[in-house]
Design an enzyme around this catalytic site. Structure first.
Site, PDB file in Angstrom:
ATOM      1  N   SER A 177     -16.524  49.490 -18.690  1.00 31.98           N
ATOM      2  CA  SER A 177     -17.735  49.366 -19.512  1.00 31.98           C
ATOM      3  C   SER A 177     -18.225  47.929 -19.660  1.00 31.98           C
ATOM      4  O   SER A 177     -19.408  47.702 -19.904  1.00 31.98           O
ATOM      5  CB  SER A 177     -17.510  49.984 -20.896  1.00 31.98           C
ATOM      6  OG  SER A 177     -16.339  49.453 -21.487  1.00 31.98           O
ATOM      7  N   GLU A 213     -27.850  46.687 -35.698  1.00 35.34           N
ATOM      8  CA  GLU A 213     -26.562  46.356 -36.291  1.00 35.34           C
ATOM      9  C   GLU A 213     -25.667  45.850 -35.179  1.00 35.34           C
ATOM     10  O   GLU A 213     -25.878  46.169 -34.012  1.00 35.34           O
ATOM     11  CB  GLU A 213     -25.936  47.611 -36.911  1.00 35.34           C
ATOM     12  CG  GLU A 213     -25.113  48.485 -35.942  1.00 35.34           C
ATOM     13  CD  GLU A 213     -25.924  49.174 -34.833  1.00 35.34           C
ATOM     14  OE1 GLU A 213     -27.163  49.220 -34.940  1.00 35.34           O
ATOM     15  OE2 GLU A 213     -25.303  49.663 -33.860  1.00 35.34           O
ATOM     16  N   LYS A 215     -24.113  48.045 -22.643  1.00 35.67           N
ATOM     17  CA  LYS A 215     -25.035  48.080 -23.786  1.00 35.67           C
ATOM     18  C   LYS A 215     -26.467  47.691 -23.394  1.00 35.67           C
ATOM     19  O   LYS A 215     -27.425  48.097 -24.049  1.00 35.67           O
ATOM     20  CB  LYS A 215     -24.519  47.190 -24.900  1.00 35.67           C
ATOM     21  CG  LYS A 215     -23.287  47.789 -25.577  1.00 35.67           C
ATOM     22  CD  LYS A 215     -22.960  47.103 -26.871  1.00 35.67           C
ATOM     23  CE  LYS A 215     -21.914  47.858 -27.661  1.00 35.67           C
ATOM     24  NZ  LYS A 215     -20.545  47.719 -27.096  1.00 35.67           N
TER      25      LYS A 215
HETATM   26  C1  LIG Z   1     -19.414  48.207 -27.426  1.00 30.81           C
HETATM   27  C2  LIG Z   1     -18.505  48.414 -26.291  1.00 30.81           C
HETATM   28  C3  LIG Z   1     -17.769  49.596 -26.138  1.00 30.81           C
HETATM   29  C4  LIG Z   1     -17.763  50.687 -27.159  1.00 30.81           C
HETATM   30  O1  LIG Z   1     -18.971  51.326 -27.392  1.00 30.81           O
HETATM   31  P1  LIG Z   1     -19.291  52.799 -26.881  1.00 30.81           P
HETATM   32  O2  LIG Z   1     -20.539  53.139 -27.590  1.00 30.81           O
HETATM   33  O3  LIG Z   1     -18.129  53.667 -27.284  1.00 30.81           O
HETATM   34  O4  LIG Z   1     -19.443  52.742 -25.409  1.00 30.81           O
HETATM   35  C5  LIG Z   1     -17.003  49.754 -24.998  1.00 30.81           C
HETATM   36  N1  LIG Z   1     -16.924  48.782 -24.064  1.00 30.81           N
HETATM   37  C6  LIG Z   1     -17.601  47.619 -24.188  1.00 30.81           C
HETATM   38  C7  LIG Z   1     -17.467  46.596 -23.107  1.00 30.81           C
HETATM   39  C8  LIG Z   1     -18.411  47.396 -25.296  1.00 30.81           C
HETATM   40  O5  LIG Z   1     -19.069  46.238 -25.408  1.00 30.81           O
END
Ligand SMILES: *Cc1c(COP(=O)(O)O)cnc(C)c1O
Length: 396
Positions: free
Chosen positions: A374, A107, A85
Site C-alpha cells: 500500500s 482528518e 491514499k
Molecule cells: C493509511 C495507510 C494504510 C491504512 O489505511 P486503509 O484505509 O486501511 O488502506 C495502509 N497503508 C498505508 C501505506 C497507509 O498510508
C-alpha cells in the site's frame, strides 16, 4: 438511481440531522460524476500523468524462493505521494470541484491522508485545511511540514485522546458549519454512507489494474489476495476486483501490537463488537460500557478503533478472512522484503507481507499470492531503527 446504504447489517447513515442534506447531495453528485465520461477521463488523466498510474505488478522471485509460494506485489508504494491514499484524494478533490465546492477539509492520523489532500489541493488550486490530533502533530512532525509546504493549514485538535478519532470529530464539526463551501475528504472506506462506497470507487483502480496485470503475467487469477486493514481502503480497493470470484481467497490483515495480550489495541475484526462510530454501524473496539478504546500499533496508519463497514460484512458473510500480524512479525517482513527485493515497504503494508511470509509455509504453500504494497517505508525508518535498537536480541 440510489446507492445501497448498507453492507448486510453494517454501514448506514447515523449522523445529526444537520448533516443529512450534505450526505444526500454528495450521493447525488457522486452518481452523476461517476457516470460522466468527461469527469472519468479527467480523473484517469490526473491518475496517469500526475500520480503515475498504472503502478507495476512485480513477481518477487527472491521472496517466492525463500517463502515457498509465488509472491506478486502490487506496487502502490510507487504512486506519487508514496501510498494508495493519492487515488482517493485526487478523486474526491475532483468530485468536490464538480459539486462547486471551493474548500477541502480532511482528518489525518499519521499524516499520510493529510499529505495526499494537500497535494491534490495544491495541484487543483483548492485551499486545504487538515485536522490532526495534537499527539499526532508531535509524533508525525515531518508530515505536518510537508502539508504546510504544499500550502495546507493544519489545525491541532486538543480534545479527547488527541489522535485520529478526535480529528475526525473535529472535521465533521467544521463540515456541519460550512456545508455550502466545503467538501470533507474522508480518508478511508469508513464513515457514514456514501463515503465507504465513494472511497471504494476511487481505490478500486488498484484491483482493476492488478487483476488485468496478473492475468497478463500468468494467464490466471491469484489464489489469494492479501492487504493490510486500517480503515480498510487499500484492502477494499484491491479486493473489489475479486469479490465475485469465489475461488480467490481474500485476506485482510490487522495490527496485532505486541502479541496476544495487546490484540485489543488494533485487531478490530478479531475483538471488536457491533457499535456505532463516526456515522456508521461497524465493528468497534469498545469497553463494557461502550467507551471507544485507544488503539496502538507500530504502524500509525493502522491506528483506528473501527473498520469500514464492508469489511465487517465480508467477514460475517465468510467471503473474506481477517488475520493479524504482530509488531515483531511486521518488522521482520519489512527487513526481509528490503533485503531480498530492494523494496522498503511501509510498516502498514509490512503487516500484509508478514501474513504472506508466515502462511506461505502452510496454508498458502505453493500458491499464487497477490500482496498489496500500500505504501513505501521511508517515513518509517526512524521508528524501525528505534524499535530494533530496543529489542536488539530479537533481530539480527
Ligand atoms: C493509511 C495507510 C494504510 C491504512 O489505511 P486503509 O484505509 O486501511 O488502506 C495502509 N497503508 C498505508 C501505506 C497507509 O498510508
Amino acid at each position: 438511481m440510489q446507492l445501497v446504504t448498507k453492507f448486510g447489517t453494517y454501514g448506514g447513515t447515523f449522523v445529526p440531522e444537520t448533516l443529512m442534506p450534505a450526505l444526500e447531495q454528495l450521493e447525488d453528485s457522486f452518481l452523476k460524476f461517476s457516470a460522466d465520461i468527461k469527469c472519468m477521463e479527467e480523473l484517469s488523466n490526473y491518475l496517469k500523468h500526475y500520480a503515475g498510474r498504472p503502478t507495476p505488478l512485480y513477481y518477487a522471485q527472491n521472496l517466492s524462493r525463500k517463502w515457498g509460494a509465488d509472491v506478486y506485489l502490487k506496487r502502490e508504494d510507487l504512486l506519487h505521494g508514496g501510498a494508495h491514499k493519492t487515488n482517493n484524494a485526487i478523486g474526491q478533490a475532483l468530485l468536490a470541484k464538480f459539486m462547486g465546492k471551493e474548500r477541502l477539509i480532511a482528518e489525518t492520523g499519521a499524516g499520510q491522508h493529510g499529505v495526499a489532500c494537500a497535494m491534490a489541493g495544491a495541484m487543483l488550486g483548492m485551499p486545504v485545511e487538515v485536522y490532526m490530533g495534537s499527539v499526532d502533530v508531535e509524533r508525525q512532525h515531518q508530515n505536518v511540514q510537508r502539508m504546510e509546504l504544499m500550502g495546507a493549514r493544519v489545525h491541532k485538535v486538543d480534545i479527547g485522546g488527541r489522535t485520529l478519532k478526535d480529528a475526525i470529530n473535529a472535521a465533521l464539526r467544521d463540515w456541519v458549519s460550512n456545508l455550502d463551501s466545503t467538501h470533507y475528504v474522508l480518508g478511508t472506506a469508513a464513515g457514514p454512507h456514501p463515503f465507504p462506497t465513494i472511497v471504494k470507487f476511487f481505490q478500486s483502480i488498484i484491483g482493476k489494474e492488478a487483476k488485468e496485470q496478473f492475468n497478463q503475467m500468468t494467464g490466471a487469477k491469484p489464489d489469494a489476495v492479501i492487504a493490510c486493514v486500517g480503515g480498510g481502503s487499500n484492502a477494499i480497493g484491491i479486493f473489489s476486483a475479486f469479490i465475485e470470484s469465489p475461488d480467490v481467497a481474500l485476506i485482510g490483515v490487522e495490527p496485532g501490537g505486541r502479541g496476544i495480550e495487546t490484540l485489543e489495541h488494533g485487531a478490530v475484526l478479531q475483538l471488536g463488537q457491533d457499535g456505532c462510530l463516526h456515522g456508521m454501524i461497524s465493528k468497534v473496539l469498545q469497553d463494557e460500557s461502550g467507551q471507544i478504546k485507544d488503539t496502538h500499533s507500530i504502524a500509525a496508519g493502522l491506528d483506528y478503533p473501527s473498520v469500514g463497514p464492508e469489511h465487517a460484512h465480508l467477514q460475517t458473510s465468510g467471503r473474506a478472512l481477517y488475520g493479524v500480524a504482530t509488531d515483531d512479525e511486521a518488522i521482520q517482513a519489512f527487513q526481509e522484503v528490503s533485503r531480498l527485493e530492494g523494496i522498503i515497504p511501509a510498516l502498514e503494508s509490512s503487516h500484509a507481507l508478514a501474513y504472506a511470509r508466515k502462511h506461505a509455509n502452510g496454508t498458502l504453500h505453493g500458491k499464487r499470492i497477490l500482496v498489496n504494497v500500500s505504501g513505501r517505508g521511508d517515513k518509517d525508518l526512524a521508528r524501525i531503527l528505534e524499535y530494533v535498537e530496543q529489542n536488539r536480541k530479537d533481530f539480527q
